[in-house]
Design an enzyme around this catalytic site. Structure first.
Site, mmCIF file in Angstrom:
data_model
loop_
_atom_site.group_PDB
_atom_site.id
_atom_site.type_symbol
_atom_site.label_atom_id
_atom_site.label_comp_id
_atom_site.label_asym_id
_atom_site.label_seq_id
_atom_site.Cartn_x
_atom_site.Cartn_y
_atom_site.Cartn_z
ATOM 1 N N GLY A 61 0.378 7.445 8.490
ATOM 2 C CA GLY A 61 1.577 8.008 8.853
ATOM 3 C C GLY A 61 2.128 8.454 7.259
ATOM 4 O O GLY A 61 1.373 9.379 6.755
ATOM 5 N N ASP A 62 3.357 7.991 7.148
ATOM 6 C CA ASP A 62 3.877 8.526 5.796
ATOM 7 C C ASP A 62 4.065 7.750 4.871
ATOM 8 O O ASP A 62 5.311 7.432 3.951
ATOM 9 C CB ASP A 62 5.326 9.323 6.278
ATOM 10 C CG ASP A 62 6.258 8.273 6.998
ATOM 11 O OD1 ASP A 62 5.880 7.207 7.523
ATOM 12 O OD2 ASP A 62 7.369 8.567 7.511
ATOM 13 N N GLU A 63 3.293 6.753 4.899
ATOM 14 C CA GLU A 63 3.381 5.541 3.975
ATOM 15 C C GLU A 63 2.416 5.485 2.917
ATOM 16 O O GLU A 63 0.979 5.937 3.296
ATOM 17 C CB GLU A 63 3.182 4.184 4.816
ATOM 18 C CG GLU A 63 4.616 3.916 5.700
ATOM 19 C CD GLU A 63 4.320 2.590 6.305
ATOM 20 O OE1 GLU A 63 5.338 2.118 6.924
ATOM 21 O OE2 GLU A 63 3.284 2.035 6.570
#
Length: 312
Positions: free
Chosen positions: A221-223
């Protein structure tokens, strides 16, 4: 293929079904590695023929069965949570690894890259044998397919090694947990393709800032995780964190629009805050969420978060 046009202009459900089927068939047939299409319920709808060589399961064995049957019991909760996150958080794609139960009671660690397709209402998955002796396969297993960064599997294997080296040499290590702010809004307004483009560009910016000072990993994801070995002091970590926050909040040009996002960054230090990979990640994660709670677009040290909690 323009799925949105088809959905609006084509009124025959049978025609749409056949178009989706042939596109899926072409993807499975042309792929060079293990690929699978899995329903939202976790049922394996289709796979290609490459699974037989690695898992000893034929295509017929896997079709119609459920993914959970092959996930090691201790890995199930984490894997299912990652798949669910693709739908609920609108992140588009992710990567993870787990122990796959092969035939004859064997198990192999497979590295998965997964994309959720709203048009097909299914997960499109590629899997790589992380234990393969072939150099190219091993390299792919530790690489995030979208950004080219190290992936979660690489972090799981490298972080204990970095901590062991730090313990042997008496060095300090800083770990940054980064979450992009405003990423979901980009996906919601501009679509998954724009979201993926943003992730690729954010990864490029991180590389430019970190350089040879440390290693960057995409959790999914966006991690992201940045590992900074041989971190001389807190000031070095703070300087790099500030540069990352500044660089990641600079606007992006996406689909002819200027898009502004940001980054919330939590920092944990070894051995000051934690001594194990799990607790170090947990400390950095908690610090990152404190940044989000306080307005985002900044960084915080876990040590300061604990001190603030004690004085409240």
């Amino acid at each position: 293929m323009d799925f949105q046009w088809l959905l609006h202009e084509c009124s025959d459900p049978y025609v749409l079904e056949r178009l989706f089927y042939f596109e899926r068939y072409a993807w499975l047939s042309l792929a060079q590695g293990m690929c699978a299409v899995i329903s939202l319920e976790g049922q394996i709808e289709d796979v290609n023929t490459h699974w037989d060589k690695v898992t000893c399961y034929t295509r017929e064995d896997l079709q119609g069965s459920y993914l959970i049957e092959y996930i090691h019991f201790d890995d199930r909760e984490r894997v299912l949570a990652e798949l669910q996150k693709l739908i609920t958080s609108d992140i588009g794609s992710t990567s993870f690894s787990f122990r796959f139960q092969c035939k004859r009671s064997k198990e192999k660690r497979l590295n998965w890259n997964v994309i959720f397709s709203p048009d097909h209402n299914a997960y499109f998955c590629t899997a790589t044998d992380a234990s393969s002796s072939f150099p190219d396969s091993t390299q792919l297993a530790y690489r995030d397919v979208l950004t080219g960064l190290n992936n979660r599997l690489a972090l799981e294997e490298q972080l204990p090694t970095f901590l062991a080296e730090a313990a042997d040499t008496g060095a300090d290590l800083a770990l940054f947990f980064i979450d992009l702010d405003g990423f979901k809004k980009v996906n919601d307004t501009l679509g998954h393709k724009a979201g993926d483009t943003l992730l690729v560009r954010a990864a490029r910016r991180m590389r430019a800032v970190v350089g040879e000072q440390g290693a960057i990993f995409r959790l999914g994801g966006d991690e992201f995780i940045v590992m900074l070995p041989h971190c001389k002091n807190r000031g070095v970590a703070a300087a790099l964190a500030g540069q990352l926050v500044d660089r990641l909040r600079t606007s992006y040009a996406l689909d002819g629009e200027q898009v502004k996002t940001g980054a919330s960054l939590g920092i944990a230090a070894y051995p000051h805050d934690a001594h194990t990979p799990e607790t170090l990640l947990d400390c950095a994660d908690k610090a990152m969420y404190q940044v989000k709670a306080r307005g985002k677009n900044n960084f915080a040290f876990y040590e300061d978060v604990v001190t603030a909690e004690r004085t409240d």
